[in-house]
Scaffold this active site. Structure first.
Site, short mmCIF file in Angstrom:
data_model
loop_
_atom_site.label_atom_id
_atom_site.label_comp_id
_atom_site.label_asym_id
_atom_site.label_seq_id
_atom_site.Cartn_x
_atom_site.Cartn_y
_atom_site.Cartn_z
N GLU A 62 -6.35 -0.69 -6.14
CA GLU A 62 -7.32 0.20 -5.51
C GLU A 62 -6.91 1.64 -5.77
OE1 GLU A 62 -5.36 -1.56 -2.92
OE2 GLU A 62 -6.45 -3.42 -3.24
N HIS A 77 0.82 -1.21 0.00
CA HIS A 77 0.00 0.00 0.00
C HIS A 77 0.85 1.26 0.00
CE1 HIS A 77 -4.40 -0.93 1.03
NE2 HIS A 77 -3.86 -2.04 0.56
#
Length: 321
Positions: free
Chosen positions: A107, A38
């Site tokens: 994402e 991330h």
């Protein structure tokens, strides 16, 4: 027998701590480990987002046995697939063959940082398919030049290649992604115990391939404290992938989950020190056809007591599944 894994959750701990945690997981007896990749945490309360690939390199040197895996890397926007291939080959060498490359369509939370538009879901899957083809081509050691719909590769070659390239996993959430995974991947990746995902994967070529799921839990001897921590840091988990893939940052997830109650989280995430509650949740994945389940302990500062509990009580109970 189902394999039980440990999750290095980069959103909830710093890089040195993450390496220490996976060393502890290896010592506790976990069968494998996975690492999130991330640029942002889901919620500000999680508080971290170190570079996963540096963590993996350090973990490869600090551990001896436990397999490593990205869960998952997006090889389309923030990273070019040619660069992902180089990183994966290097970690496979550093870990002496213990690495698996988990890939997904990404994402917005992480990919928006490079300033491009966020494509529609169908386009993201097209990009992922093209990226997998580039990565596999580079894993052969040949010079690769391609001019595709989404990516260009000019005279690329990996100069340090492992004898066995990393197996490639693809994350799925629906029929189209299952078809892609069954056709192109060496293993399935999912975050829900849905038998339909396993069935679709197998129907499209995934029979007899590993199926890896992931399950969040929140261990604490004080169940109320566990519920409060899970609500504070993981209430986003129940929003579903169509929502989670679109929101651009932690503020968006804060707004989207503002009406989620602690009791809602407790209904979906095992909280406390009840071993049977975790066994029941893992059993749902086993019944759906998953062969490996990676557990996420919520709370970066609560890993040591969790690992001790897992070694003494949880893992022995899960071995009976």
């Amino acid at each position: 027998m189902v394999q039980i894994g440990y999750t290095m959750m980069t959103e909830q701990a710093g890089p040195r701590e993450l390496v220490g945690h996976v060393v502890g997981a290896e010592r506790a007896g976990f069968d494998f480990s996975v690492t999130s990749d991330h640029y942002f945490p889901w919620l500000e309360s999680q508080g971290h987002a170190p570079y996963a690939w540096s963590v993996l390199g350090a973990a490869a040197q600090a551990t001896e046995r436990i397999p490593l895996m990205t869960y998952v890397t997006c090889p389309t926007t923030r990273y070019h697939p040619a660069v992902v291939a180089q990183k994966a080959a290097t970690v496979q060498l550093l870990s002496q063959g213990r690495f698996r490359l988990g890939l997904g369509s990404g994402e917005n939370l992480n990919e928006h940082v490079v300033g491009g538009r966020w494509p529609a879901a169908q386009v993201r899957l097209e990009m992922l398919e093209e990226a997998v083809g580039i990565i596999r081509a580079l894993f052969t050691g040949e010079n690769v030049s391609r001019h595709g719909v989404h990516f260009n590769v000019e005279n690329a070659k990996l100069w340090d290649l492992p004898d066995v390239p990393p197996p490639i996993g693809v994350a799925v959430s629906g029929e189209r992604s299952c078809e892609l995974a069954g056709r192109l991947a060496d293993l399935l990746i999912a975050t829900e115990p849905e038998e339909s995902l396993v069935s679709a994967f197998e129907q499209h070529g995934g029979a007899h391939k590993p199926k890896v799921g992931q399950l969040p839990i929140c261990y604490d001897t004080d169940r109320d404290a566990a519920i409060a921590r899970a609500h504070d840091q993981f209430r986003w988990f129940g929003s579903g992938w169509p929502v989670n893939s679109e929101l651009p940052g932690p503020a968006g997830f804060t707004g989207a989950t503002q009406f989620v109650r602690p009791e809602d989280v407790a209904d979906s995430i095992p909280c406390g020190d009840d071993v049977e509650a975790v066994v029941e949740a893992v059993s749902a994945y086993v019944a759906a056809g998953f062969t490996e389940i990676a557990l996420v302990q919520i709370g970066g500062d609560r890993q040591e007591p969790y690992l001790e509990w897992a070694q003494q009580r949880l893992l022995p109970a899960l071995r009976d599944l």
